[in-house]
Design a protein around this motif. Structure first.
Motif, short mmCIF file in Angstrom:
data_model
loop_
_atom_site.label_atom_id
_atom_site.label_comp_id
_atom_site.label_asym_id
_atom_site.label_seq_id
_atom_site.Cartn_x
_atom_site.Cartn_y
_atom_site.Cartn_z
N LEU A 1 40.87 54.45 23.07
CA LEU A 1 39.93 53.90 24.04
C LEU A 1 40.41 52.53 24.53
N PRO A 2 40.14 52.22 25.81
CA PRO A 2 40.57 50.92 26.33
C PRO A 2 39.75 49.78 25.73
N LYS A 3 40.36 48.62 25.66
CA LYS A 3 39.65 47.41 25.26
C LYS A 3 39.05 46.78 26.51
N PHE A 4 37.94 46.11 26.36
CA PHE A 4 37.28 45.47 27.48
C PHE A 4 37.16 43.97 27.25
N VAL A 5 37.20 43.22 28.34
CA VAL A 5 36.95 41.78 28.30
C VAL A 5 35.78 41.50 29.24
N SER A 6 34.97 40.53 28.87
CA SER A 6 33.79 40.21 29.67
C SER A 6 34.10 39.07 30.64
N PRO B 1 36.98 44.95 41.00
CA PRO B 1 35.60 45.13 40.55
C PRO B 1 35.55 45.43 39.05
N ALA B 2 34.49 44.98 38.43
CA ALA B 2 34.31 45.22 36.99
C ALA B 2 34.10 46.71 36.74
N CYS B 3 34.58 47.18 35.60
CA CYS B 3 34.37 48.57 35.19
C CYS B 3 32.93 48.79 34.75
N ILE B 4 32.35 47.76 34.13
CA ILE B 4 30.97 47.82 33.67
C ILE B 4 30.25 46.63 34.26
N LYS B 5 29.25 46.89 35.09
CA LYS B 5 28.49 45.82 35.73
C LYS B 5 27.11 45.75 35.11
N ARG B 6 26.71 44.55 34.77
CA ARG B 6 25.40 44.35 34.16
C ARG B 6 24.64 43.28 34.94
N VAL B 7 23.50 43.63 35.45
CA VAL B 7 22.66 42.66 36.13
C VAL B 7 22.08 41.73 35.07
N GLY C 1 23.70 40.06 32.94
CA GLY C 1 24.55 40.01 31.75
C GLY C 1 26.01 39.91 32.15
N ALA C 2 26.88 39.91 31.18
CA ALA C 2 28.31 39.78 31.44
C ALA C 2 28.90 41.12 31.87
N SER C 3 29.62 41.10 33.00
CA SER C 3 30.35 42.29 33.44
C SER C 3 31.59 42.43 32.56
N LYS C 4 32.20 43.64 32.59
CA LYS C 4 33.37 43.87 31.75
C LYS C 4 34.47 44.57 32.55
N TRP C 5 35.72 44.19 32.23
CA TRP C 5 36.91 44.78 32.82
C TRP C 5 37.75 45.36 31.71
N GLU C 6 38.49 46.41 32.02
CA GLU C 6 39.49 46.88 31.07
C GLU C 6 40.49 45.75 30.88
N GLU C 7 40.86 45.52 29.66
CA GLU C 7 41.77 44.42 29.35
C GLU C 7 43.06 44.51 30.16
N SER C 8 43.60 45.70 30.33
CA SER C 8 44.86 45.86 31.06
C SER C 8 44.71 45.47 32.53
N ILE C 9 43.56 45.76 33.13
CA ILE C 9 43.30 45.40 34.53
C ILE C 9 43.19 43.89 34.67
N ALA C 10 42.47 43.26 33.75
CA ALA C 10 42.30 41.81 33.79
C ALA C 10 43.65 41.11 33.60
N LEU C 11 44.47 41.60 32.68
CA LEU C 11 45.78 40.99 32.44
C LEU C 11 46.71 41.18 33.64
N ALA C 12 46.66 42.33 34.29
CA ALA C 12 47.50 42.57 35.47
C ALA C 12 47.10 41.62 36.60
N TRP C 13 45.79 41.41 36.79
CA TRP C 13 45.31 40.48 37.81
C TRP C 13 45.80 39.07 37.51
N LEU C 14 45.68 38.67 36.25
CA LEU C 14 46.11 37.33 35.85
C LEU C 14 47.61 37.14 36.09
N GLU C 15 48.41 38.14 35.79
CA GLU C 15 49.85 38.05 36.03
C GLU C 15 50.15 37.89 37.52
N ARG C 16 49.42 38.62 38.38
CA ARG C 16 49.60 38.46 39.82
C ARG C 16 49.22 37.05 40.26
#
Length: 74
Positions: A2-7, A35-41, A43-58
Motif C-alpha cells: 500500500l502507498p504511504k501518504f503525507v498530509s 490535487p490531494a488523493c484524500i481531501k478532508r473538509v 482537516g488535513a488533505s493527504k497525498w501519496e508520498e511518491s506524488i509529493a516527492l515528485a512535485w518537490l523534486e520538480r
C-alpha cells in the motif's frame, strides 16, 4: 504494498511554509501542486508520498523558492 501518504501538515512542516502558501502552490502555472488523493473538509488533505516527492523534486529543479508562496506565478 500500500502507498504511504503525507498530509498537508506534513508538507507544510517539512518545507517551513504556511497552509496558505501551500494553497497558492495549487495555482502556480509552472509547477502546480497536484490535487490531494484524500481531501478532508476542515482537516488535513493527504497525498501519496511518491506524488509529493515528485512535485518537490520538480520544484527544486525549477529553482522555485518554496517559502515565498505565490511569488512564482507565471
Amino acid at each position: 504494498m500500500l502507498p504511504k501518504f503525507v498530509s498537508s501538515n506534513d508538507i507544510c512542516h517539512s518545507l517551513g511554509i504556511s497552509k496558505r502558501t501551500l494553497q497558492r502552490r495549487f495555482h502556480c502555472a509552472r509547477n502546480p501542486l497536484p490535487p490531494a488523493c484524500i481531501k478532508r473538509v476542515g482537516g488535513a488533505s493527504k497525498w501519496e508520498e511518491s506524488i509529493a516527492l515528485a512535485w518537490l523534486e520538480r520544484e527544486r529543479a525549477l529553482g522555485n523558492k518554496l517559502n515565498q508562496g505565490g511569488s512564482n506565478h507565471e
